[in-house]
Design a protein around this motif. Structure first.
Motif, PDB file in Angstrom:
ATOM      1  N   UNK A  18      50.672  50.094  53.525  1.00 34.35           N
ATOM      2  CA  UNK A  18      50.520  49.281  54.636  1.00 34.35           C
ATOM      3  C   UNK A  18      51.137  49.942  56.392  1.00 34.35           C
ATOM      4  N   UNK A  19      52.215  49.851  56.000  1.00 37.36           N
ATOM      5  CA  UNK A  19      53.468  50.861  57.457  1.00 37.36           C
ATOM      6  C   UNK A  19      53.445  51.797  57.415  1.00 37.36           C
ATOM      7  N   UNK A  20      52.350  52.402  56.679  1.00 40.18           N
ATOM      8  CA  UNK A  20      52.981  54.033  56.422  1.00 40.18           C
ATOM      9  C   UNK A  20      53.189  54.777  56.461  1.00 40.18           C
ATOM     10  N   UNK A  21      54.296  54.290  56.078  1.00 39.38           N
ATOM     11  CA  UNK A  21      55.680  54.570  55.050  1.00 39.38           C
ATOM     12  C   UNK A  21      55.145  55.546  53.705  1.00 39.38           C
ATOM     13  N   UNK A  22      55.918  56.706  53.688  1.00 39.30           N
ATOM     14  CA  UNK A  22      55.560  57.833  53.284  1.00 39.30           C
ATOM     15  C   UNK A  22      57.199  58.748  52.080  1.00 39.30           C
ATOM     16  N   UNK A  23      57.627  58.626  51.617  1.00 38.15           N
ATOM     17  CA  UNK A  23      59.059  58.721  52.066  1.00 38.15           C
ATOM     18  C   UNK A  23      59.703  58.389  50.347  1.00 38.15           C
ATOM     19  N   UNK A  24      59.902  59.332  49.874  1.00 40.64           N
ATOM     20  CA  UNK A  24      60.180  60.236  48.124  1.00 40.64           C
ATOM     21  C   UNK A  24      61.311  60.140  47.840  1.00 40.64           C
ATOM     22  N   UNK A  25      62.737  59.942  46.929  1.00 43.35           N
ATOM     23  CA  UNK A  25      64.026  60.510  47.458  1.00 43.35           C
ATOM     24  C   UNK A  25      63.883  60.975  45.785  1.00 43.35           C
ATOM     25  N   UNK A  26      65.035  61.867  45.154  1.00 43.74           N
ATOM     26  CA  UNK A  26      65.330  62.523  44.148  1.00 43.74           C
ATOM     27  C   UNK A  26      67.032  62.379  44.561  1.00 43.74           C
ATOM     28  N   UNK A  27      67.400  61.691  43.382  1.00 47.97           N
ATOM     29  CA  UNK A  27      68.828  61.524  43.335  1.00 47.97           C
ATOM     30  C   UNK A  27      69.420  61.175  41.915  1.00 47.97           C
ATOM     31  N   UNK A  28      68.810  62.381  41.817  1.00 50.71           N
ATOM     32  CA  UNK A  28      69.980  62.746  40.028  1.00 50.71           C
ATOM     33  C   UNK A  28      70.445  64.335  40.573  1.00 50.71           C
ATOM     34  N   UNK A  35      64.999  64.668  49.707  1.00 47.49           N
ATOM     35  CA  UNK A  35      63.950  63.836  50.579  1.00 47.49           C
ATOM     36  C   UNK A  35      62.511  65.187  50.755  1.00 47.49           C
ATOM     37  N   UNK A  36      61.467  64.179  50.351  1.00 42.50           N
ATOM     38  CA  UNK A  36      59.975  64.885  51.251  1.00 42.50           C
ATOM     39  C   UNK A  36      58.807  63.630  51.178  1.00 42.50           C
ATOM     40  N   UNK A  37      57.962  63.959  51.976  1.00 41.30           N
ATOM     41  CA  UNK A  37      57.161  63.138  52.176  1.00 41.30           C
ATOM     42  C   UNK A  37      55.651  63.347  51.131  1.00 41.30           C
ATOM     43  N   UNK A  38      55.994  61.467  50.620  1.00 43.14           N
ATOM     44  CA  UNK A  38      55.114  61.632  49.117  1.00 43.14           C
ATOM     45  C   UNK A  38      53.499  62.607  50.025  1.00 43.14           C
ATOM     46  N   UNK A  39      52.952  61.955  50.688  1.00 42.77           N
ATOM     47  CA  UNK A  39      51.692  62.204  51.183  1.00 42.77           C
ATOM     48  C   UNK A  39      51.023  63.317  51.130  1.00 42.77           C
ATOM     49  N   UNK A  40      52.535  64.787  51.357  1.00 43.54           N
ATOM     50  CA  UNK A  40      52.442  66.328  51.455  1.00 43.54           C
ATOM     51  C   UNK A  40      53.315  66.327  50.378  1.00 43.54           C
TER      52      UNK A  40
END
Length: 69
Positions: A18-28, A35-40
């Protein structure tokens, strides 16, 4: 180059359809946060030190980045 094959990705809690958010992180991964764009996910990543990411999160949570474009 940082080996991302062991990266465990999770979507940021504030990223929603709903807010256009698309951020994924890998902290391991040792010493870095990725950090990446989850849609791409194959479009590239940003790799920052854990310290830099912690400083970014602290600034965001404190409101220091409100209104910054």
């Amino acid at each position: 180059m940082t080996d991302l094959s062991a990266a465990v990705w999770r979507k940021a809690s504030r990223s929603t359809q709903s807010n256009g958010g698309c951020v994924e992180i890998a902290a391991n991964l040792p010493g870095v946060t990725v950090i990446r764009d989850s849609t791409q996910p194959d479009a590239g990543v940003h790799i920052v030190s854990k310290q830099a990411f912690a400083a970014f999160l602290a600034a965001a949570k404190s409101g220091k980045l409100d209104g910054v474009a």
